[in-house]
Design an enzyme around this catalytic site. Sequence first.
Site, PDB file in Angstrom:
ATOM      1  CG  HIS A 190      -0.388   0.280   2.508  1.00 35.74           C
ATOM      2  ND1 HIS A 190      -0.415   1.520   3.089  1.00 35.74           N
ATOM      3  CD2 HIS A 190       0.252  -0.533   3.387  1.00 35.74           C
ATOM      4  CE1 HIS A 190       0.175   1.472   4.275  1.00 35.74           C
ATOM      5  NE2 HIS A 190       0.590   0.246   4.474  1.00 35.74           N
ATOM      6  CB  THR A 226      -6.532 -18.892   2.677  1.00 38.32           C
ATOM      7  OG1 THR A 226      -7.003 -20.139   3.171  1.00 38.32           O
ATOM      8  CG2 THR A 226      -6.888 -18.762   1.203  1.00 38.32           C
ATOM      9  CB  CYS A 311       2.826   3.571  13.404  1.00 35.91           C
ATOM     10  SG  CYS A 311       4.430   4.286  13.814  1.00 35.91           S
TER      11      CYS A 311
END
Length: 367
Positions: A190, A226, A311
């Site tokens: 991203h 997955t 963050c």
Amino acid sequence: MRRYFDYNANAPLYEVVIDRITMAFNEFGSASAIHRFGRRVNYLIEEARAEIAGSLEAQPQNIVFTSGASEANNMVLQGFESQGYRILVSAIEHASCRLAALNPEFIPVTNEGVIDLAMLEKMISSGSTPTLIAVMTANNETGVIQPINEVVVLAKKYGALVHTDAVQALGRIPVSFKSVNVDSMVISSHKIGGPLGVGALIMKEKIELPPFIRGAGQEKNRRSGTQNMPGIVGFATALKEVLKEDWQRVEELRNWMEEQIKEIADEGIVFGEKKPRLQNTSFIRMPGVKRDLQMMAFDLEGFAVSPGSACSSGKSKASHTLLSMGIPADQAEEAVRLSFSPNVNKSDIKDFVELWHQIYQKKRLKK
């Protein structure tokens, strides 16, 4: 009009990435299944893995897909610490490195935000325990590029391993896993115009880490679960696109902006400006004006800027990067980060400089 100057936090998706992800969402099935649906999903994942490996001069089998760079950094630092390694982390690392290990030792940086190589050598040579050194390729707040090649030379001299968080560097400066010769590297989707929720860990063949997530054994039993096939496909597509961008033009605009602001306020500070930096990044102090007031004023006029690392957004603490550089807390609390996309234009930056001037002058008149 909205102007997005927070590209280092999250880059907008490329249109071609959206198209590619949309295609991928039409595929379904588990990549672990042996039927044709599963084989198709597995093919798309491995195709993306090979594309990313080719762009970074790495081997596909040494790439592990994760949910993001924070997970990948934790995999490495916690994995080595659990095996008895001493963990040395630069003082300006992203929180996912600084906070990952239980007992890290922090490597100081200079007042320009560059890792102190002399102190690093002193720290490495002071112990006999196997050591992992974590130093980011480029800082996410100042944009200062770290001397990774020199770090690797020092590390090899004493038999230590090197891990680098290359998240902000990827797509802006040349990043080659082979050339830099680190033992492990982390990248993120991203930050380069790809989808959220996808990252990758690249490791040398010899590196052995315990499984970070245990389960069915996906990603060669290094990280079960997955795989996010559409995200992985989007990641590989974004990397191809970002490598086409003209960052020299962005750097010229960034430098012009900084010169204009320094003419407005002689005491203004552009942190790390004397060292090589990412072309799109500028961390600037507005003397006498707290960053929260700046960000609100900029946002009201349509400019999205940041207090520093994504963050830390929304938190009142001053930038740990600036504090580690020896910047006084009151000055660090007057700094905001600008990080431009490849599509930034001079009129946007000119409008920002004019607004910066207005906010600064208003504060001066109140004194």
